[in-house]
Design an enzyme around this catalytic site. Structure first.
Site, PDB file in Angstrom:
ATOM      1  N   LYS A 120       0.837  -1.203   0.000  1.00 12.01           N
ATOM      2  CA  LYS A 120       0.000   0.000   0.000  1.00 12.01           C
ATOM      3  C   LYS A 120       0.876   1.259   0.000  1.00 12.01           C
ATOM      4  O   LYS A 120       0.702   2.146  -0.841  1.00 12.01           O
ATOM      5  CB  LYS A 120      -0.934  -0.022   1.219  1.00 12.01           C
ATOM      6  N   ASP A 129      -7.190   1.183   0.907  1.00 14.01           N
ATOM      7  CA  ASP A 129      -7.281   1.494   2.335  1.00 14.01           C
ATOM      8  C   ASP A 129      -8.714   1.201   2.777  1.00 14.01           C
ATOM      9  O   ASP A 129      -9.504   0.625   2.022  1.00 14.01           O
ATOM     10  CB  ASP A 129      -6.862   2.944   2.611  1.00 14.01           C
TER      11      ASP A 129
END
Ligand code: SF4
Length: 233
Positions: A105, A124
């Site tokens: 991420k 997210d």
């Protein structure tokens, strides 16, 4: 609705974005933006942060969660940047995920925001929830959701897609009480209306277990009962 959607972590370079993104794990961008001005005033680049000790960094970031581990990670990653990459932030996912505190991420945030060449979609909590509400996936694992989104959208959309979903999740499609009446995509959204809130939210942890009674109280209760009974005729 969000033509200006962008990464909301304040930064002035790839190095600062990398550090800010590592600091943002399990906390909000707003909280990170409160500590990074002081941190970057003292340590503006990899060389200066690599020369610090984690204990020097801790007081500058102690308003965010897990600050001790994060101080260790950012000093550690700065030292690797200096030792292996000439103080610069590498531009491949494989090299980025070698750095402490950096996962897919974080790596894709940096690759997408700085160089417009992400190697995946940043998933997210907002991207996770909205992807489910918009009917793009029924998966709940972030890596499965990322695969679904990569298959649905062309690579050039991956970076703006995650920023747009994050903006929408923060401003309209809230986890609790999403504002479907004010949403531009309500006609196309399969979750619009009352059912929206039930979709894509993290499972509840359930009720807390009842507090155990102290052993003193239990002992008293047990010893009191026979006494009362023994007095009955
Ligand atoms: S219609 Fe409601 S559930 Fe669907 S994206 Fe908009 S706010 Fe979210």
């Amino acid at each position: 609705m969000h033509p200006d959607a962008h990464c909301e972590l304040d930064h002035g370079s790839a190095f600062q974005l990398l550090v800010a993104t590592v600091l943002s794990a399990q906390t909000t961008d707003v909280a990170v933006n409160k500590v990074t001005p002081g941190l970057f005033a003292r340590y503006p680049d990899a060389a200066s942060l690599a020369a610090a000790e984690p204990i020097d960094v801790q007081p500058l970031i102690d308003r965010i969660g897990m600050f001790r581990q994060k101080a260790k990670n950012v000093v550690g990653l700065a030292r690797i940047l200096v030792a292996k990459h000439g103080g610069e932030v590498p531009q491949t996912l494989a090299e980025l995920v070698e750095l402490p505190g950096v996962g897919r991420k974080t790596a894709n945030v940096v690759l997408g925001v700085m160089w417009k060449k992400p190697e995946g979609v940043v998933v997210d909590t907002h991207v996770q929830r909205l992807s489910q509400r918009l009917g793009w996936t029924k998966k709940t694992d972030p890596e499965d959701i990322e695969q679904a989104l990569c298959a649905l959208f062309p690579r050039e959309d991956w970076d703006p897609l995650s920023h747009t979903l994050i903006f929408h999740g923060r401003r309209v499609c809230f986890a609790r009480k999403p504002e479907c009446d004010n949403c531009a995509v309500k006609e196309a959204c399969p979750s619009a209306g009352d059912k929206a809130e039930k979709i894509g939210r993290k499972p509840s942890r359930g009720p807390r277990p009842a507090a155990k009674k102290s052993s003193t109280k239990v002992t008293k209760k047990k010893s009191a009962t026979p006494k009362v009974r023994s007095r009955r005729p």
